[in-house]
Structures are given as C-alpha cells and as structure tokens.
Design a protein around this motif. Sequence first.
Motif, PDB file in Angstrom:
ATOM      1  N   THR A   1      -8.641  -1.207  -7.831  1.00 28.56           N
ATOM      2  CA  THR A   1      -9.175  -0.105  -8.632  1.00 28.56           C
ATOM      3  C   THR A   1      -8.127   0.968  -8.859  1.00 28.56           C
ATOM      4  O   THR A   1      -7.957   1.474  -9.970  1.00 28.56           O
ATOM      5  CB  THR A   1     -10.411   0.497  -7.953  1.00 28.56           C
ATOM      6  OG1 THR A   1     -11.413  -0.515  -7.816  1.00 28.56           O
ATOM      7  CG2 THR A   1     -10.976   1.658  -8.772  1.00 28.56           C
ATOM      8  N   HIS A   2      -7.393   1.309  -7.792  1.00 35.28           N
ATOM      9  CA  HIS A   2      -6.333   2.310  -7.908  1.00 35.28           C
ATOM     10  C   HIS A   2      -5.275   1.859  -8.920  1.00 35.28           C
ATOM     11  O   HIS A   2      -4.842   2.641  -9.766  1.00 35.28           O
ATOM     12  CB  HIS A   2      -5.690   2.552  -6.543  1.00 35.28           C
ATOM     13  CG  HIS A   2      -4.564   3.534  -6.550  1.00 35.28           C
ATOM     14  ND1 HIS A   2      -4.752   4.889  -6.446  1.00 35.28           N
ATOM     15  CD2 HIS A   2      -3.213   3.356  -6.688  1.00 35.28           C
ATOM     16  CE1 HIS A   2      -3.574   5.509  -6.504  1.00 35.28           C
ATOM     17  NE2 HIS A   2      -2.631   4.596  -6.643  1.00 35.28           N
TER      18      HIS A   2
ATOM     19  N   SER B   1      -3.136  -6.582   1.258  1.00 35.50           N
ATOM     20  CA  SER B   1      -4.305  -6.071   0.553  1.00 35.50           C
ATOM     21  C   SER B   1      -3.859  -5.128  -0.552  1.00 35.50           C
ATOM     22  O   SER B   1      -2.816  -4.484  -0.459  1.00 35.50           O
ATOM     23  CB  SER B   1      -5.236  -5.335   1.528  1.00 35.50           C
ATOM     24  OG  SER B   1      -4.560  -4.254   2.136  1.00 35.50           O
ATOM     25  N   LEU B   2      -4.645  -5.061  -1.601  1.00 36.71           N
ATOM     26  CA  LEU B   2      -4.322  -4.228  -2.752  1.00 36.71           C
ATOM     27  C   LEU B   2      -5.576  -3.521  -3.226  1.00 36.71           C
ATOM     28  O   LEU B   2      -6.625  -4.158  -3.438  1.00 36.71           O
ATOM     29  CB  LEU B   2      -3.744  -5.083  -3.890  1.00 36.71           C
ATOM     30  CG  LEU B   2      -3.558  -4.401  -5.250  1.00 36.71           C
ATOM     31  CD1 LEU B   2      -2.504  -3.307  -5.145  1.00 36.71           C
ATOM     32  CD2 LEU B   2      -3.185  -5.417  -6.317  1.00 36.71           C
ATOM     33  N   ASP B   3      -5.499  -2.215  -3.377  1.00 37.91           N
ATOM     34  CA  ASP B   3      -6.584  -1.440  -3.980  1.00 37.91           C
ATOM     35  C   ASP B   3      -6.495  -1.640  -5.494  1.00 37.91           C
ATOM     36  O   ASP B   3      -5.800  -0.901  -6.196  1.00 37.91           O
ATOM     37  CB  ASP B   3      -6.433   0.037  -3.606  1.00 37.91           C
ATOM     38  CG  ASP B   3      -7.594   0.887  -4.104  1.00 37.91           C
ATOM     39  OD1 ASP B   3      -8.324   0.423  -5.009  1.00 37.91           O
ATOM     40  OD2 ASP B   3      -7.752   2.021  -3.626  1.00 37.91           O
TER      41      ASP B   3
ATOM     42  N   ARG C   1       1.162   4.316  -2.894  1.00 38.70           N
ATOM     43  CA  ARG C   1       1.018   5.758  -2.635  1.00 38.70           C
ATOM     44  C   ARG C   1       2.145   6.556  -3.278  1.00 38.70           C
ATOM     45  O   ARG C   1       1.971   7.719  -3.637  1.00 38.70           O
ATOM     46  CB  ARG C   1       0.984   6.037  -1.124  1.00 38.70           C
ATOM     47  CG  ARG C   1      -0.293   5.592  -0.447  1.00 38.70           C
ATOM     48  CD  ARG C   1      -0.404   6.184   0.944  1.00 38.70           C
ATOM     49  NE  ARG C   1       0.664   5.746   1.829  1.00 38.70           N
ATOM     50  CZ  ARG C   1       0.623   4.638   2.564  1.00 38.70           C
ATOM     51  NH1 ARG C   1      -0.428   3.837   2.471  1.00 38.70           N
ATOM     52  NH2 ARG C   1       1.626   4.309   3.352  1.00 38.70           N
TER      53      ARG C   1
ATOM     54  N   GLY D   1       0.818  -1.215   0.000  1.00 43.43           N
ATOM     55  CA  GLY D   1       0.000   0.000   0.000  1.00 43.43           C
ATOM     56  C   GLY D   1       0.847   1.258   0.000  1.00 43.43           C
ATOM     57  O   GLY D   1       0.522   2.242  -0.675  1.00 43.43           O
TER      58      GLY D   1
END
Length: 287
Positions: free
Chosen positions: A224-225, A220-222, A201, A197
């Motif tokens: 969508t980002h 965890s991985l966003d 960023r 994460g």
Amino acid sequence: MEEMETKGEFKVRSVGVCGTDVAMVKGSYPPRKDPLVLGHEFAVERDGALYTSEINLVDWTCKYCRRGMYTHCENRKALGIDVDGAMREYMDLPGYLLHEDRVGLRPEELSLTEPAAAVLRMVELIHPSPSDRVLVLGDGPVGIISAAVLEHYGFDVELNGHNPERMRVAENLGIPTTRSSTKYDVVVEATGSKALGEAMRYVRHMGKIALKSTHGLEVSLDVTHAVVNEVQLIGSRCGPFYLWDKAMHLIKELDLRRIVTTYPFSEYERAFQDVLNRKVVKAVLMI
C-alpha cells in the motif's frame, strides 16, 4: 551447454568472494548444483594475457537472446551458481564471455569487474536525473562501488552503513557518509540483508529503489505504501558486455583496489570468515 571440466586452458589468477557466495555457504541461497565450485568474480590468464569473464552461459536461441537480452537467457547457467565457478586452478571458458584487460589492472582488481559492471547496469536502469539525491544503503563492496560510481558521475550521493571499518574505507575513497533520516530521490538497497523496509522509509514520494541484494531471503513489503506513494522498485543483475570495458576503466580511475583485501587461496576459510564477520569490504583469493 556443457559444464566445464575441472582443468582447462585458462589459469585462474584471482577470484572474489561475493555476497552470493556467502549466502550459499550460509544456506539462504541454495546452489543449483551439489557439490559446487563457487566463484563468479574472477581473472584468468592465457598465453600471458589477463582476462575477466562474464558469468552467464547462454544458448543464443531463446526469445530473450534473440532480443539482445542474453543475460536473461531462458536456459542460462551462471558460473559459480548453476555450474562450477572459478575457485580452482584451471577452467575452460567460451570466448564470448571474455574481456581482455587493456587497462593494466592487477588480477585482484580485475575480479572487481563483474560487480562494477553490474553497478553500471543498475545506473543504466534507474536512469537518475542530474538533480537527484541518492542514498546507498550498505557498506559492502556493491554498496561502496555504487556510491563511488554515482559520485564520480556527479550525483549527490551519501552512503549509509553500520560497520566503522568499512565506512572508513568509503570515506577514504571520498564518498560522503551519513546517518541522516532525510528523504531521497533514489535509494540503492545493497545491504545484502532484508532491508527493503528501510529503503522504503528513506525514499521520497515518486522516488526509486534500486534492488542490489541477492541474499535469497524472503522480505516483506508494504505494498500500500509503495502504491500510494508511487515508488518504483527496480531490480538489476549482471552488466551486459558493452559495460565491461567501462567498468575496468572506472576500477582504475576510482582506485577501487582500495576496497580489496587479498588472501592466498589456501586461506579461503579465513577469507570467508572475514566476509561473514564484515572485517573486510572485498575479499579476493589469489591463486
């Protein structure tokens, strides 16, 4: 492929304590053999000659081996992970794993060849552009070696870490350090922790994240980002044979021995504890 005997023709001279070894001791990266002799970053001696060794025992017949991708052999067994490794006095090794030292390195320096070759493989896969700005996350051995190699190749590199002693080691190697929140073209995640994460960023749109942590933990991985910003995630593991001589030369040229703290093998518990407590950059056991 047979497992190695406890005694063999090669005398082990040094073996590094890797983040993967620590993860197995902590329990986050389960070993595939129990009990298991750890150690996959090492130097051995035979007839007065020093060698370092690759870690993948392979069958040379699977579809990946036939394509030249032998480090991804379907039936590979990795030293110190699937079969007994180098934290012992003697071992047997097949000839295809060996790389003789012709650079004049010490055994503890040769133990850096495996991680240095893995870093070169990462650079090969991310294929950075000359103008790229690179951030390396992590002040451990892989992070510092990554930053040193990329800086040596002329990239605009900064290292972001949290341990003051380790960061001083990096600065003494001439590596720029930062606490910046700027966006970067390439981010190398080498923290040994769940920092994906943080890497997301720091990376710019259409940037690349090189994954170098083998902590065995779920992250965890966003998604969508990553999708919307077209971020590339690039994993890399071992360096193929053609990178090992280059790795040995870089260890000498960049004076990477300065990241090493040596311990007599009898003090292996203290070495592991110092790595766990981040008191040293690279612990190497001398046998």
